[in-house]
Design an enzyme around this catalytic site. Structure first.
Site, short mmCIF file in Angstrom:
data_model
loop_
_atom_site.label_atom_id
_atom_site.label_comp_id
_atom_site.label_asym_id
_atom_site.label_seq_id
_atom_site.Cartn_x
_atom_site.Cartn_y
_atom_site.Cartn_z
N THR A 1 1.47 7.72 12.93
CA THR A 1 0.77 6.68 12.17
C THR A 1 1.30 5.31 12.60
OG1 THR A 1 1.06 8.21 10.30
CG2 THR A 1 -0.09 6.17 9.84
N GLY A 2 2.60 5.23 12.84
CA GLY A 2 3.21 3.97 13.26
C GLY A 2 2.60 3.47 14.56
N GLU B 1 9.45 1.75 10.73
CA GLU B 1 10.53 2.68 10.38
C GLU B 1 9.91 4.07 10.40
OE1 GLU B 1 13.78 2.12 9.60
OE2 GLU B 1 13.60 -0.02 10.00
N CYS C 1 13.80 11.00 6.22
CA CYS C 1 13.63 10.67 7.65
C CYS C 1 14.92 10.87 8.42
CB CYS C 1 13.15 9.24 7.78
SG CYS C 1 14.19 8.08 6.87
N GLU D 1 9.68 16.87 14.11
CA GLU D 1 10.16 16.60 12.76
C GLU D 1 9.43 17.55 11.80
OE1 GLU D 1 8.86 12.97 10.77
OE2 GLU D 1 10.91 12.65 10.08
N LYS E 1 0.89 -1.18 0.00
CA LYS E 1 0.00 0.00 0.00
C LYS E 1 0.92 1.22 0.00
CE LYS E 1 -1.96 3.16 1.82
NZ LYS E 1 -1.74 4.54 1.31
N GLY F 1 6.78 5.33 7.82
CA GLY F 1 6.01 6.57 7.77
C GLY F 1 6.18 7.35 9.07
P1 NAD Z 1 2.41 8.82 6.80
O1 NAD Z 1 2.56 8.16 8.13
O2 NAD Z 1 1.42 9.91 6.67
O3 NAD Z 1 2.02 7.75 5.69
C1 NAD Z 1 2.81 6.60 5.43
C2 NAD Z 1 1.93 5.55 4.79
O4 NAD Z 1 0.97 5.12 5.73
C3 NAD Z 1 1.15 6.04 3.57
O5 NAD Z 1 1.08 5.01 2.61
C4 NAD Z 1 -0.21 6.32 4.17
O6 NAD Z 1 -1.26 6.28 3.22
C5 NAD Z 1 -0.33 5.19 5.17
N1 NAD Z 1 -1.28 5.41 6.27
C6 NAD Z 1 -1.70 6.58 6.79
N2 NAD Z 1 -2.59 6.36 7.78
C7 NAD Z 1 -2.71 5.01 7.89
C8 NAD Z 1 -3.48 4.16 8.73
N3 NAD Z 1 -4.30 4.63 9.66
N4 NAD Z 1 -3.35 2.82 8.58
C9 NAD Z 1 -2.52 2.32 7.65
N5 NAD Z 1 -1.79 3.08 6.81
C10 NAD Z 1 -1.88 4.41 6.93
O7 NAD Z 1 3.88 9.30 6.38
P2 NAD Z 1 4.29 10.14 5.08
O8 NAD Z 1 3.83 11.55 5.25
O9 NAD Z 1 3.90 9.39 3.85
O10 NAD Z 1 5.89 10.09 5.15
C11 NAD Z 1 6.65 10.94 5.92
C12 NAD Z 1 7.03 10.30 7.25
O11 NAD Z 1 7.68 9.06 7.00
C13 NAD Z 1 8.04 11.13 8.04
O12 NAD Z 1 7.67 11.11 9.40
C14 NAD Z 1 9.34 10.39 7.84
O13 NAD Z 1 10.30 10.58 8.85
C15 NAD Z 1 8.86 8.98 7.80
N6 NAD Z 1 9.86 8.13 7.14
C16 NAD Z 1 10.60 7.26 7.88
C17 NAD Z 1 11.60 6.49 7.27
C18 NAD Z 1 12.46 5.54 8.06
O14 NAD Z 1 13.15 4.73 7.43
N7 NAD Z 1 12.50 5.60 9.36
C19 NAD Z 1 11.81 6.63 5.90
C20 NAD Z 1 11.04 7.55 5.19
C21 NAD Z 1 10.07 8.29 5.81
#
Ligand code: NAD
Length: 490
Positions: free
Chosen positions: A237-238, A255, A289, A389, A181, A233
């Site tokens: 959300t995590g 992550e 990130c 962040e 997804k 993400g």
């Molecule tokens: P996000 O958490 O908004 O979304 C990430 C993914 O999760 C997307 O596909 C989104 O549609 C999905 N999602 C959102 N809500 C959900 C739910 N309730 N259930 C299941 N899936 C859901 O993050 P983003 O804005 O896409 O990305 C930016 C973030 O990602 C930043 O915080 C960044 O630090 C983090 N990130 C971390 C790493 C790492 O390796 N640690 C790498 C890249 C980005």
């Protein structure tokens, strides 16, 4: 006004005919180019029922004994996929730049980096050795690593290909079936990158669902037939994903976000450290990130270092990311632009703007989501800019008097994803490197990643590790087969 060399673009329509791995049929999702505001792709979203069907197909495929047990074939399939990613370098890089906004040079590195990652796990597929052990005169054990089953892979938009294959390739190499997804903002490039893999794999082993996180992401996470969620993400959300999937004791790897310190000592190799500070924070227009978004400079070098950094920041070239002369592209969307600008406004009120780059002068980019890379100093220690962040090109700057104070400032964070240390004193690098809480610590460099080296977060930056051999072990369950040759039980 700069000359624009951007060619015409016909929006991509997805799914394409015969793509069973990605069921559409739902409402239309239009992804737009953050540089121009024009449509890049029109995608049909997947319904919640479509997600259920993908998971059912994945469940059936995950039970196939050939797929589960034939590591050599899985490895060969991944090698072929790595080649097909390289073959598609230019079209994928252009689509990535148009959909995400990163510079074309970075987009090419991302496609090649993704191919490299896939290749690493193609080889690693054949390294999932078990262990045999004598457990007494009449007993012995065989410890095996088995696939988890069905893995849901949820990805963000900032590095949509690398972060995708960083989870998908080891999951497949270990013999799992996966449903992906991706983030909606980069759905088209993800589907295009996955299509050749779906053709190489047995039916059902790979599925892709397109749609919002709250509906389609949630349907995947909440499905009890999904044995593991590999999520990349935001930290918040995590936490939701952890509660939902972990709540019924399914495996979760997370992550998440970061606020990484980058420490420059007075004896640092200064030219390299200035380049490093810029690269640490402004790569992907700050949307990475591991961004080294908190610069900590030892007092003895502070004035000179800041002076050089400010001049370099002011000369950064923002513009059309498809042009090779552009150093910094737009951020991913107008919403992201507004969020980052509000942090910069707060920084100007609470502290001092030390330098920023000029926005593009090209009228054709007036609708682009551009944000000036900005240095902010003199912030109070509880400022949000130092602790949250921002995920944009905003670099906070603080001075420290000596090593222990530098470590204390570096550690003043709820995150723990990465850190940078710039010094020519090996003992100092060792001490500080051991003292900071971070999954990756770069010494006299920043943002060099290697598929063979693990990454991941301390604290609120995540749970588990990706890349390296730990990255494939995450997608396995350990099983002990215990053999006993005694004629009676006792
Ligand atoms: P996000 O958490 O908004 O979304 C990430 C993914 O999760 C997307 O596909 C989104 O549609 C999905 N999602 C959102 N809500 C959900 C739910 N309730 N259930 C299941 N899936 C859901 O993050 P983003 O804005 O896409 O990305 C930016 C973030 O990602 C930043 O915080 C960044 O630090 C983090 N990130 C971390 C790493 C790492 O390796 N640690 C790498 C890249 C980005």
């Amino acid at each position: 006004m700069t000359e624009r060399k951007r060619g015409p673009w016909t929006p991509v329509r997805l799914p394409e005919r015969g793509q069973r791995f990605y069921p559409g049929g739902g409402e239309e999702l239009v992804s737009t180019d953050p540089t121009t505001g024009e449509p890049v792709a029109v995608l049909e979203t997947t319904s919640v029922t479509g997600v259920e069907q993908l998971v059912e197909r994945a469940r059936a495929a995950s039970r196939d004994p050939v797929w589960r047990n034939d590591a050599a074939t899985r490895g060969r399939t991944l090698y072929r996929y790595a080649e097909s990613l390289r073959d598609q370098l230019e079209p994928l890089a252009e689509l990535l730049t148009r959909e995400q906004g990163k510079t074309i040079g970075e987009a090419r590195s991302e496609v090649l980096g993704a191919a490299d990652m896939v290749e690493f796990y193609a080889g690693a597929a054949r390294t999932l050795y078990g262990r045999a052990q004598a457990l007494g005169e009449h007993a012995h054990g065989v410890v095996l690593r088995e696939p988890v089953g069905v893995v849901g892979v949820i990805t963000p938009w900032n590095w949509p290909l690398t972060l995708l294959v960083r989870a998908l390739a080891p999951a497949l190499a270990a013999g799992n079936a996966c449903v992906v997804k991706p983030a909606s903002l980069t759905a088209a490039v993800t589907v295009r990158a996955l299509a050749p893999l779906a053709e190489l794999l047995p039916p059902g082993v790979l599925g892709c669902a397109i749609g919002s996180g709250s509906s389609i992401g949630d349907a995947l996470v909440g499905n009890p037939e999904v044995d593991m969620i590999a999520f990349t993400g935001e930290s918040s959300t995590g936490v939701d994903v952890l509660h939902r999937a972990g709540g019924d004791l399914r495996k979760v790897s997370l992550e998440l976000g970061g606020k990484s310190p980058n420490l420059v000592f007075a004896d640092a190799p200064m030219d390299k450290a200035v380049d490093g500070a810029l690269n640490a924070c402004f790569t992907t227009t700050g949307q990475i990130c591991t961004a080294g978004s908190r610069l900590l400079v030892e007092a003895g070098a502070y004035d000179e270092f800041l002076d050089r950094l400010a001049r370099r920041t002011e000369h950064l070239v923002l513009g059309d990311p498809l042009l090779p002369t552009t150093g910094i592209g737009p951020v991913v969307s107008p919403g992201q632009q507004r969020d980052i600008e509000s942090y910069i406004e707060l920084g100007a009120r609470e502290g001092k703007i030390l330098a920023s780059a000029a926005l593009p002068g090209d009228d054709g980019l007036a609708r682009g989501a551009f944000v000036s890379p900005t240095l902010v100093g003199e912030l109070p220690s509880d400022s949000k800019l130092l602790h949250q962040e921002i995920f944009g090109p905003v670099l906070t700057v603080q001075a420290f008097e000596e090593e222990q104070q530098g470590i204390a400032l570096a550690e003043d964070s709820e995150f723990g994803l990465a850190a940078g240390i710039w010094t020519t004193d090996l003992d100092c690098a060792w001490r500080v490197g051991r003292a900071v809480s971070a999954g990756t610590v770069w010494i006299n460099t920043y943002h060099h990643f290697y598929p063979e080296a693990e990454v991941g977060g301390f604290r609120k930056s995540g749970i588990g590790r990706q890349q390296g051999l730990e990255g494939i072990h995450e997608f396995t369950e350990t099983k002990h087969l215990n053999f006993d040759s005694r004629p009676t039980l006792w």
